[in-house]
Design a protein around this motif. Structure first.
Motif, PDB file in Angstrom:
ATOM      1  N   THR A 171      32.383  42.777  43.925  1.00 20.86           N
ATOM      2  CA  THR A 171      32.490  41.546  44.704  1.00 20.86           C
ATOM      3  C   THR A 171      33.443  40.556  44.046  1.00 20.86           C
ATOM      4  O   THR A 171      34.295  39.961  44.712  1.00 20.86           O
ATOM      5  CB  THR A 171      31.101  40.895  44.873  1.00 20.86           C
TER       6      THR A 171
ATOM      7  N   HIS B 232      37.087  41.574  44.168  1.00 19.76           N
ATOM      8  CA  HIS B 232      37.600  41.456  45.544  1.00 19.76           C
ATOM      9  C   HIS B 232      37.898  40.005  45.915  1.00 19.76           C
ATOM     10  O   HIS B 232      38.811  39.729  46.710  1.00 19.76           O
ATOM     11  CB  HIS B 232      36.576  42.030  46.528  1.00 19.76           C
ATOM     12  N   SER B 233      37.154  39.060  45.306  1.00 24.75           N
ATOM     13  CA  SER B 233      37.205  37.688  45.802  1.00 24.75           C
ATOM     14  C   SER B 233      38.024  36.704  44.974  1.00 24.75           C
ATOM     15  O   SER B 233      38.397  35.646  45.482  1.00 24.75           O
ATOM     16  CB  SER B 233      35.776  37.141  45.927  1.00 24.75           C
TER      17      SER B 233
ATOM     18  N   THR C  42      41.933  44.034  47.137  1.00 19.52           N
ATOM     19  CA  THR C  42      42.051  42.672  46.642  1.00 19.52           C
ATOM     20  C   THR C  42      43.455  42.142  46.857  1.00 19.52           C
ATOM     21  O   THR C  42      44.440  42.882  46.739  1.00 19.52           O
ATOM     22  CB  THR C  42      41.692  42.588  45.147  1.00 19.52           C
TER      23      THR C  42
END
Length: 282
Positions: free
Chosen positions: A28, A31-32, A55
């Protein structure tokens, strides 16, 4: 962009070798975030591919050779509102790996930081070593210069806690030889290599047997060495040569001779005169 007034720094614990050890939170975060500062960008891209992580983050190189110059640039991006993840080749950033400079710089300017807990080579090796794990010391890599390494070992040789070192295959034989000299050849230890990887191996035995094994069958890959603590005075190890060598090693650190003799005597449960006579016999 980040929703924080400033960005946030996230230290990401990377798998030591087995990508299945990656957590959901690791995926997570990678990816962020806006920026991923990686010790090895090629390894990071392979990890992203293996974990099927998509990403749009800027990927920047952040390793020992450029850590000092890149830290200021990353702090500027944090202050500008970007969230940044720091990831190494394996294990936790800043533990004998890049990250410590950036952590302290972020704290200095008030940037919030957190960590994604993950694998750690020192504790993984400690857990499988079979040696006491309730109290331990982590020494990382020893200094490259022999004299500095000997002084460092003299400082911890008589600690009752288990000691954990990192070492490279190229230097492991020399390091084991130094450990035999400083800790005593019969001290129990475990040589753990390639933890969680295909060729994971743990060699257990005395320092002398591990040294013989390293000469006969040199270990390859990343090595974590776990050495048992000192279990009290042992007259068989307190030879005049050893006592004198330890006094001299302490003197080289700037300690007066009388204090060095007192410390060595206390470590071995001897009188200071015994240590003095060992020096005279040299």
């Amino acid at each position: 962009m980040s929703t924080h007034e400033t960005g946030r720094l996230v230290l990401v614990g990377a798998p030591l070798g087995n990508v299945a050890d990656a957590s959901v939170r690791l995926k997570t975060v990678l990816h962020s975030v806006n920026v991923i500062a990686a010790e090895d960008t090629r390894r990071l891209k392979r990890l992203l591919s293996d974990l099927e992580i998509d990403t749009d983050a800027d990927i920047v190189s952040y390793f020992e050779g450029n850590e000092q110059t890149k830290t200021g640039q990353l702090v500027a991006r944090l202050e500008g509102g970007d969230d940044i993840a720091v990831i190494t080749d394996g294990g936790m950033p800043s533990v004998s790996d890049p990250g410590y400079r950036l952590v302290t710089a972020a704290i200095d300017v008030g940037v919030p930081l957190t960590a994604v807990p993950g694998p750690s080579a020192p504790t993984t090796a400690l857990a499988v070593s079979g040696l006491p794990s309730d109290r331990f010391i982590f020494e990382g890599f020893l200094p490259r210069k022999s004299g500095e390494a000997s002084r460092r070992l003299a400082e911890v040789a008589h600690q009752s806690r288990t000691t954990v070192f990192f070492e490279s295959p190229r230097r492991i034989e020399a390091t084991l030889a130094q450990l035999c000299e400083s800790f005593g050849s019969q001290r129990q230890a475990a040589l753990c290599r390639e933890m969680t990887k295909t060729y994971e191996e743990v060699r257990r035995g005395t320092l002398a047997s591990l040294l013989d094994g390293a000469r006969d069958d040199p270990p390859r890959g990343e090595i974590t060495l776990v050495v048992a603590g000192w279990d009290g005075p042992d007259g068989s190890e307190a030879t005049p040569e050893r006592l004198a060598a330890e006094v001299e090693a302490l003197e080289e650190t700037g300690l007066p001779r009388k204090e060095a003799m007192r410390q060595v005597a206390r470590q071995y449960g001897l009188k200071r005169r015994d240590v003095y006579e060992a020096l005279l016999s040299r």
